[in-house]
Design a protein around this motif. Structure first.
Motif, PDB file in Angstrom:
ATOM      1  N   ILE A  55     -54.284  45.950  50.777  1.00  0.00           N
ATOM      2  CA  ILE A  55     -53.233  46.712  50.089  1.00  0.00           C
ATOM      3  C   ILE A  55     -53.124  46.266  48.645  1.00  0.00           C
ATOM      4  CG2 ILE A  55     -50.734  47.060  49.966  1.00  0.00           C
ATOM      5  CD1 ILE A  55     -50.755  47.163  53.035  1.00  0.00           C
ATOM      6  N   LEU A  56     -53.172  44.955  48.405  1.00  0.00           N
ATOM      7  CA  LEU A  56     -53.080  44.467  47.028  1.00  0.00           C
ATOM      8  C   LEU A  56     -54.261  44.946  46.179  1.00  0.00           C
ATOM      9  CD1 LEU A  56     -51.811  40.798  47.343  1.00  0.00           C
ATOM     10  CD2 LEU A  56     -50.573  42.777  46.494  1.00  0.00           C
ATOM     11  N   LEU A  57     -55.458  44.921  46.763  1.00  0.00           N
ATOM     12  CA  LEU A  57     -56.635  45.342  46.007  1.00  0.00           C
ATOM     13  C   LEU A  57     -56.604  46.827  45.660  1.00  0.00           C
ATOM     14  CD1 LEU A  57     -59.463  43.387  47.846  1.00  0.00           C
ATOM     15  CD2 LEU A  57     -58.622  43.000  45.538  1.00  0.00           C
ATOM     16  N   ALA A  70     -53.732  48.740  45.597  1.00  0.00           N
ATOM     17  CA  ALA A  70     -52.378  49.163  45.245  1.00  0.00           C
ATOM     18  C   ALA A  70     -52.338  50.149  44.075  1.00  0.00           C
ATOM     19  CB  ALA A  70     -51.502  47.949  44.953  1.00  0.00           C
ATOM     20  N   PRO A  71     -53.071  49.912  42.982  1.00  0.00           N
ATOM     21  CA  PRO A  71     -52.982  50.879  41.880  1.00  0.00           C
ATOM     22  C   PRO A  71     -53.368  52.294  42.307  1.00  0.00           C
ATOM     23  CG  PRO A  71     -54.036  48.879  41.124  1.00  0.00           C
ATOM     24  CD  PRO A  71     -53.890  48.763  42.615  1.00  0.00           C
ATOM     25  N   ARG A  72     -54.420  52.415  43.078  1.00  0.00           N
ATOM     26  CA  ARG A  72     -54.857  53.739  43.513  1.00  0.00           C
ATOM     27  C   ARG A  72     -53.891  54.311  44.549  1.00  0.00           C
ATOM     28  NH1 ARG A  72     -60.330  54.160  46.552  1.00  0.00           N
ATOM     29  NH2 ARG A  72     -59.011  52.965  47.905  1.00  0.00           N
ATOM     30  N   LEU A  73     -53.382  53.446  45.435  1.00  0.00           N
ATOM     31  CA  LEU A  73     -52.474  53.908  46.485  1.00  0.00           C
ATOM     32  C   LEU A  73     -51.150  54.415  45.925  1.00  0.00           C
ATOM     33  CD1 LEU A  73     -53.021  51.145  49.181  1.00  0.00           C
ATOM     34  CD2 LEU A  73     -53.791  53.508  49.286  1.00  0.00           C
ATOM     35  N   PHE A  74     -50.715  53.805  44.838  1.00  0.00           N
ATOM     36  CA  PHE A  74     -49.422  54.170  44.265  1.00  0.00           C
ATOM     37  C   PHE A  74     -49.529  55.024  43.020  1.00  0.00           C
ATOM     38  CE2 PHE A  74     -48.655  50.191  46.617  1.00  0.00           C
ATOM     39  CZ  PHE A  74     -47.823  50.729  47.592  1.00  0.00           C
TER      40      PHE A  74
END
Length: 96
Positions: free
Chosen positions: A80-82, A84-88
């Motif tokens: 999730i941390l890796l 995160a930018p794309r997910l959010f």
């Protein structure tokens, strides 16, 4: 987390042994097991201890479609941390 390798004989794959890959005598013990007819089974398992690694291997024997070693909480958090930018919605700026 430690990394464990599973070894079993072709005749009885349910009877297995684990070796801690971080142990200083891992290569010596691995060679001894291979000389006795054991084979490496699957990928190494990341687990906090040998009991958890054995449990993960037994779960994989019961349900082979399950990811080997299972998705752990730490691995999920790292993923999730890796991403995160794309997910959010925060995309990388376009290259010029």
């Amino acid at each position: 987390m430690s990394k464990f390798q599973v070894f079993a004989t072709p005749d009885s794959p349910a009877a297995f042994t684990l070796l801690d890959m971080g142990a200083g005598n891992f290569l010596v013990e691995k060679a001894a097991l291979l000389d006795q007819g054991f084979e490496v089974i699957g990928e190494p398992i990341l687990a906090p201890d040998a009991g958890a690694a054995a449990h993960a291997h037994q779960l994989n024997l019961a349900d082979p479609s399950r990811p080997y070693g299972g998705p752990g909480t730490i691995g999920l958090f790292r993923t999730i941390l890796l991403h995160a930018p794309r997910l959010f919605g925060k995309e990388k700026p376009p290259r010029s």
